[in-house]
Motif scaffolding. Structure first.
Motif, mmCIF file in Angstrom:
data_model
loop_
_atom_site.group_PDB
_atom_site.id
_atom_site.type_symbol
_atom_site.label_atom_id
_atom_site.label_comp_id
_atom_site.label_asym_id
_atom_site.label_seq_id
_atom_site.Cartn_x
_atom_site.Cartn_y
_atom_site.Cartn_z
ATOM 1 N N LEU A 75 0.667 -1.098 0.188
ATOM 2 C CA LEU A 75 -0.383 -0.034 0.132
ATOM 3 C C LEU A 75 0.875 1.406 0.108
ATOM 4 O O LEU A 75 1.270 2.430 -0.474
ATOM 5 C CB LEU A 75 -0.886 0.026 1.762
ATOM 6 N N GLN A 76 1.774 1.196 1.246
ATOM 7 C CA GLN A 76 2.817 2.830 0.803
ATOM 8 C C GLN A 76 3.327 2.524 0.070
ATOM 9 O O GLN A 76 3.101 3.464 -1.154
ATOM 10 C CB GLN A 76 3.893 2.370 2.091
ATOM 11 N N SER A 77 3.834 1.736 -0.731
ATOM 12 C CA SER A 77 4.262 1.848 -2.740
ATOM 13 C C SER A 77 3.504 2.113 -3.441
ATOM 14 O O SER A 77 3.880 2.475 -4.313
ATOM 15 C CB SER A 77 4.389 -0.145 -3.713
ATOM 16 N N ILE A 78 2.574 1.687 -3.866
ATOM 17 C CA ILE A 78 1.412 1.487 -3.840
ATOM 18 C C ILE A 78 0.950 3.193 -3.830
ATOM 19 O O ILE A 78 1.036 4.501 -5.120
ATOM 20 C CB ILE A 78 -0.333 1.137 -4.112
ATOM 21 N N VAL A 79 0.648 3.898 -2.617
ATOM 22 C CA VAL A 79 0.541 5.372 -2.631
ATOM 23 C C VAL A 79 2.020 5.576 -2.749
ATOM 24 O O VAL A 79 1.513 7.664 -3.616
ATOM 25 C CB VAL A 79 0.332 5.642 -1.123
ATOM 26 N N LYS A 80 2.724 5.977 -2.742
ATOM 27 C CA LYS A 80 3.979 6.633 -3.433
ATOM 28 C C LYS A 80 4.040 6.885 -4.308
ATOM 29 O O LYS A 80 4.167 8.374 -5.604
ATOM 30 C CB LYS A 80 5.395 5.573 -2.483
ATOM 31 N N GLU A 81 3.415 5.991 -5.250
ATOM 32 C CA GLU A 81 3.996 5.885 -7.054
ATOM 33 C C GLU A 81 2.743 7.017 -7.151
ATOM 34 O O GLU A 81 3.020 7.589 -8.174
ATOM 35 C CB GLU A 81 3.546 4.221 -7.501
ATOM 36 N N ILE A 82 1.375 7.022 -6.477
ATOM 37 C CA ILE A 82 0.766 7.593 -6.697
ATOM 38 C C ILE A 82 0.898 8.983 -6.487
ATOM 39 O O ILE A 82 0.992 9.745 -8.252
ATOM 40 C CB ILE A 82 -0.947 6.956 -6.359
ATOM 41 N N LYS A 83 1.396 9.286 -5.488
ATOM 42 C CA LYS A 83 2.626 11.016 -5.086
ATOM 43 C C LYS A 83 2.849 11.581 -5.947
ATOM 44 O O LYS A 83 3.328 12.590 -6.048
ATOM 45 C CB LYS A 83 2.131 10.741 -3.553
#
Length: 182
Positions: A75-83
């Motif tokens: 989740l943190q990886s996906i959120v970082k990619e989105i941000k």
């Protein structure tokens, strides 16, 4: 600034229609759907497609964060990619939006509970399997390779490659079962 929707269930016999309907009602212009486990990003082509399309100002919308990921790390990886793309993540059924500190905090808390739930489920499953094995009920899946057929063909002088071809199995399996190295 586009609003993209992502719907996911874990197995092919589960239904995506409720998620898709909520995403449509929320105004998603494009909705990507897939039936694959959320415990890893591996094999989630629709998610990867959406992440590739996201641009600054876009929003990725899910019904709940567990539809996006089942582990804190993913989740943190996906959120970082989105941000990193200048986009945001928002959940319909939870007060999550990555453009606010409170929304990000709630996202991180839910991610921890989601991973905890996954780990508890895995522990219960392993306990059940151990109990079934102890009671002689569970014996694992049925062997898919006929060991006796391999030994018989080898004794008749048939080579490992030909055995593999005849039995429609991998050549490495034949070598392993015959105790030979390729």
């Amino acid at each position: 600034m586009a609003l993209y929707g992502y719907a996911r269930v874990s197995t092919v016999d589960q239904d995506l229609s409720i998620q898709v309907q909520k995403l449509k009602e929320a105004g998603c212009s494009i909705i990507r759907e897939e039936k694959v486990s959320g415990t890893s990003r591996e094999g989630r082509k629709e998610l990867e497609t959406l992440l590739a399309f996201l641009r600054a100002g876009d929003t990725l919308l899910v019904t709940r964060v567990d539809r996006l990921a089942r582990s804190v790390l993913d989740l943190q990886s996906i959120v970082k990619e989105i941000k990193d793309k200048g986009a945001d993540l928002r959940a319909i059924d939870q007060p999550i939006e990555t453009h606010s500190a409170a929304g990000k905090c709630f996202l991180d808390m839910l991610a921890v509970f989601s991973e905890f739930e996954t780990n508890l489920r895995r522990e219960r499953q392993l306990e059940g399997i151990a109990k079934a094995k102890a009671e002689g009920v569970y014996k694992g899946r049925k062997a898919s390779i006929d060991v006796e057929a391999i030994k018989t063909l080898a004794a008749d002088g048939v080579g490992p490659s030909e055995i593999a071809r005849r039995l429609k199995i991998g050549r490495a399996s034949v070598y392993r079962l015959l105790g030979k190295s390729p």
